[in-house]
Enzyme design. Structure first.
Site, PDB file in Angstrom:
ATOM      1  N   ARG A   1     -12.183  15.546   8.239  1.00 15.41           N
ATOM      2  CA  ARG A   1     -12.998  15.929   7.075  1.00 15.41           C
ATOM      3  C   ARG A   1     -14.411  16.291   7.512  1.00 15.41           C
ATOM      4  O   ARG A   1     -14.974  15.650   8.407  1.00 15.41           O
ATOM      5  CB  ARG A   1     -13.087  14.780   6.065  1.00 15.41           C
TER       6      ARG A   1
ATOM      7  N   GLY B   1     -14.933   1.987  14.995  1.00 16.40           N
ATOM      8  CA  GLY B   1     -16.014   0.993  14.969  1.00 16.40           C
ATOM      9  C   GLY B   1     -15.677  -0.233  15.804  1.00 16.40           C
ATOM     10  O   GLY B   1     -16.528  -0.791  16.497  1.00 16.40           O
ATOM     11  N   GLU B   2     -14.399  -0.647  15.751  1.00 15.89           N
ATOM     12  CA  GLU B   2     -14.000  -1.857  16.473  1.00 15.89           C
ATOM     13  C   GLU B   2     -13.779  -1.586  17.963  1.00 15.89           C
ATOM     14  O   GLU B   2     -14.062  -2.429  18.800  1.00 15.89           O
ATOM     15  CB  GLU B   2     -12.697  -2.422  15.866  1.00 15.89           C
TER      16      GLU B   2
ATOM     17  N   LYS C   1       3.107   0.656   3.264  1.00 12.86           N
ATOM     18  CA  LYS C   1       2.712  -0.375   4.233  1.00 12.86           C
ATOM     19  C   LYS C   1       2.798  -1.712   3.524  1.00 12.86           C
ATOM     20  O   LYS C   1       2.463  -1.799   2.339  1.00 12.86           O
ATOM     21  CB  LYS C   1       1.274  -0.151   4.706  1.00 12.86           C
TER      22      LYS C   1
ATOM     23  N   ASN D   1       0.879  -1.176   0.000  1.00 16.93           N
ATOM     24  CA  ASN D   1       0.000   0.000   0.000  1.00 16.93           C
ATOM     25  C   ASN D   1       0.917   1.226   0.000  1.00 16.93           C
ATOM     26  O   ASN D   1       1.462   1.603   1.038  1.00 16.93           O
ATOM     27  CB  ASN D   1      -0.888  -0.040   1.244  1.00 16.93           C
TER      28      ASN D   1
ATOM     29  N   ARG E   1      -2.679  -2.075  -3.361  1.00 18.61           N
ATOM     30  CA  ARG E   1      -3.877  -1.274  -3.115  1.00 18.61           C
ATOM     31  C   ARG E   1      -3.871  -0.089  -4.076  1.00 18.61           C
ATOM     32  O   ARG E   1      -2.882   0.640  -4.177  1.00 18.61           O
ATOM     33  CB  ARG E   1      -3.867  -0.756  -1.687  1.00 18.61           C
TER      34      ARG E   1
ATOM     35  N   HIS F   1     -13.226   2.835   0.459  1.00 19.34           N
ATOM     36  CA  HIS F   1     -13.184   1.806   1.513  1.00 19.34           C
ATOM     37  C   HIS F   1     -13.857   0.504   1.050  1.00 19.34           C
ATOM     38  O   HIS F   1     -14.314  -0.295   1.870  1.00 19.34           O
ATOM     39  CB  HIS F   1     -13.920   2.260   2.797  1.00 19.34           C
TER      40      HIS F   1
ATOM     41  N   ASP G   1      -8.611  12.483  16.985  1.00 21.83           N
ATOM     42  CA  ASP G   1      -8.614  11.117  17.511  1.00 21.83           C
ATOM     43  C   ASP G   1      -9.807  10.946  18.453  1.00 21.83           C
ATOM     44  O   ASP G   1      -9.921  11.669  19.449  1.00 21.83           O
ATOM     45  CB  ASP G   1      -7.293  10.855  18.253  1.00 21.83           C
TER      46      ASP G   1
ATOM     47  N   GLU H   1      -8.162  -5.361   5.309  1.00 23.95           N
ATOM     48  CA  GLU H   1      -8.078  -5.030   3.885  1.00 23.95           C
ATOM     49  C   GLU H   1      -6.918  -5.765   3.203  1.00 23.95           C
ATOM     50  O   GLU H   1      -7.002  -6.120   2.036  1.00 23.95           O
ATOM     51  CB  GLU H   1      -7.944  -3.515   3.725  1.00 23.95           C
TER      52      GLU H   1
ATOM     53  N   LEU I   1     -15.467   2.973  10.402  1.00 22.38           N
ATOM     54  CA  LEU I   1     -15.197   4.204  11.147  1.00 22.38           C
ATOM     55  C   LEU I   1     -13.737   4.213  11.595  1.00 22.38           C
ATOM     56  O   LEU I   1     -13.371   3.580  12.601  1.00 22.38           O
ATOM     57  CB  LEU I   1     -16.133   4.306  12.367  1.00 22.38           C
TER      58      LEU I   1
END
Ligand code: ADP
Length: 409
Positions: free
Chosen positions: A249, A341-342, A14, A7, A98, A187, A291, A393, A217
């Site tokens: 954003r 989200g996690e 990455k 990526n 990616r 995403h 954050d 991903e 998220l």
């Protein structure tokens, strides 16, 4: 088959090395052999982070002046006698890349040849901050590892199933024809991974009829309405700026605000772009941080603006859940994924509060106890299941690479 997943960003790469093939995919026996990240490429103090699975982590700060050197360093690390996981580079069998934007050309992952590379270059006009770097990663990797198959996996591809009445803006149609201005969504690999995963976990339902609302998220945030293997709608648009409130954003905004701002603040296109992408969202509203952990901590200490930012973030998601229930004519499940989200149990709790009218009932104890882990966190009488499914991903990129390579062979 060992697949190197890359990526490449403007100043970072990455990577993961994944041992997988069609049989291992079927038996869920894929293994990540090593992973890492090189950042600040182009400087004499590039940061290298490398972790072989089960082995000690390795870090160094060193001169890495371009992506080609970064990829050579990655291959050296992977085949290093002390901390490597393969004897030499001949044990890398394929490379998965990616790619952010596939425009309307790509609705699935593709083996890269000259024609595919040319189309990815063409899509660069739609993603000037990403595609050129993704493509450069491919060019450098194909020089460093000649003769290997390289596969492109696109963030936009999963959402190519959206209908024209969903993806068009209410602008003169000629602008779509002339400039390809439409909603693309991003995403896609993450929305696809978590919805596929839930369909695999739910053996008693016909997968194609499953109605899922996926919530990715992280720093960037997006949602999708997914039926079976098809994305019907998603919150990001022409660029990742549309939709939810994000770390920095703004998400959805009356376009007239932009025009007004340019006059009122006497700023140009570049400044507005930076304002909307880098100084808005949680950061801009709270004035505390982009954050979510820091926003929640400030809110708990009584910071008013942090509380407004948190509530805005969650409220907008609630609205999209309602909208996507309309898209899907109900929902069987919502899925939380991505860093917030996690791991953000406060966020999940706020989003699911007072949603029993839409069939969502969160089990508050499970929400906290299962934080960060794949699990069902709704109450047994919730008509919509609520899931946490950690995204992956890289594994999607590795699997698509195998599929493209093995089908061709
Ligand atoms: P990216 O979108 O860059 O891949 P991630 O998906 O890793 O990012 O998400 C990063 C975000 O996840 C951080 O900005 C942070 O707000 C959030 N996050 C991480 N851990 C927690 C946590 N325990 N609680 C709430 N938010 C968290």
């Amino acid at each position: 088959m060992n697949v190197l997943v890359l990526n490449c960003g403007s100043s970072s790469v990455k990577f993961q090395l994944v041992d997988t093939d069609l049989e291992k995919m079927r038996l869920e026996q894929e293994r990540v052999l090593a992973k890492g990240n090189i950042s600040k490429i182009g400087s004499i103090a590039a940061q290298v982070d490398y972790a072989p699975t089960g082995g000690p982590k390795f870090q160094e700060t060193t001169q890495i002046l371009d992506h080609s050197k970064a990829i050579s360093r990655i291959i050296n690390l992977l085949s290093d006698p002390e901390r490597g996981v393969i004897p030499d580079s001949s044990h890398i069998h394929a490379v998965g890349h990616r790619m952010v934007h596939g425009g309307e050309y790509f609705s699935r992952s593709m083996l890269i040849d000259e024609g595919v590379a040319a189309k990815i270059r063409e899509c660069g006009i739609l993603a000037p901050l990403h595609n050129p770097h993704n493509l450069r990663g491919y060019q450098m990797a194909s020089q460093t590892l000649p003769g290997l198959p390289h596969v492109a996996v696109f963030d936009t591809a999963f959402h190519q199933t959206m209908e024209p009445y969903v993806y068009l803006y209410g602008l003169p149609y000629v602008l779509y024809q002339r400039h390809k201005i439409r909603r693309y969504g991003f995403h896609g690999t993450s929305h696809r991974f978590v919805s596929d995963r839930l369909m695999n976990l739910t053996k008693d339902k016909d997968p194609e009829s499953m109605r899922m609302i996926t919530l990715h998220l992280g720093n960037g945030c997006s949602m999708a309405a997914v039926k079976g293997h098809r994305s019907l709608d998603t919150s990001m648009g022409f660029t990742p700026l549309e939709g939810l409130l994000m770390g920095t954003r703004s998400g959805d905004l009356d376009p007239a605000v932009v025009l007004y701002l340019m006059g009122a603040e006497e700023i140009g296109m570049t400044e507005v772009n930076t304002l909307l992408n880098k100084h808005s969202g949680l950061q801009g509203v709270s004035g505390v941080s982009n954050d979510m952990r820091e926003v929640v901590a400030a809110m708990d200490e009584g910071n008013e603006r942090a509380m407004i930012a948190f509530k805005m973030f969650c409220y907008r998601i609630k609205k999209y859940i309602g909208a996507y229930q309309a898209t899907l004519n109900g929902a069987d499940a919502i899925i939380f994924t991505g860093g917030i989200g996690e791991n953000g149990c406060e966020t999940r709790s706020e989003i699911c509060s007072n949603m029993d009218g839409l069939g969502l009932k969160l089990d508050e104890e499970k929400n906290v106890a299962h934080n960060g882990r794949e699990s069902l966190i709704s109450t047994p009488d919730s008509s919509v299941e609520i899931w946490i499914i950690p995204t992956n991903e890289e594994i999607v990129i590795a699997r698509d690479t195998v599929r493209c390579v093995e089908v061709v062979e």
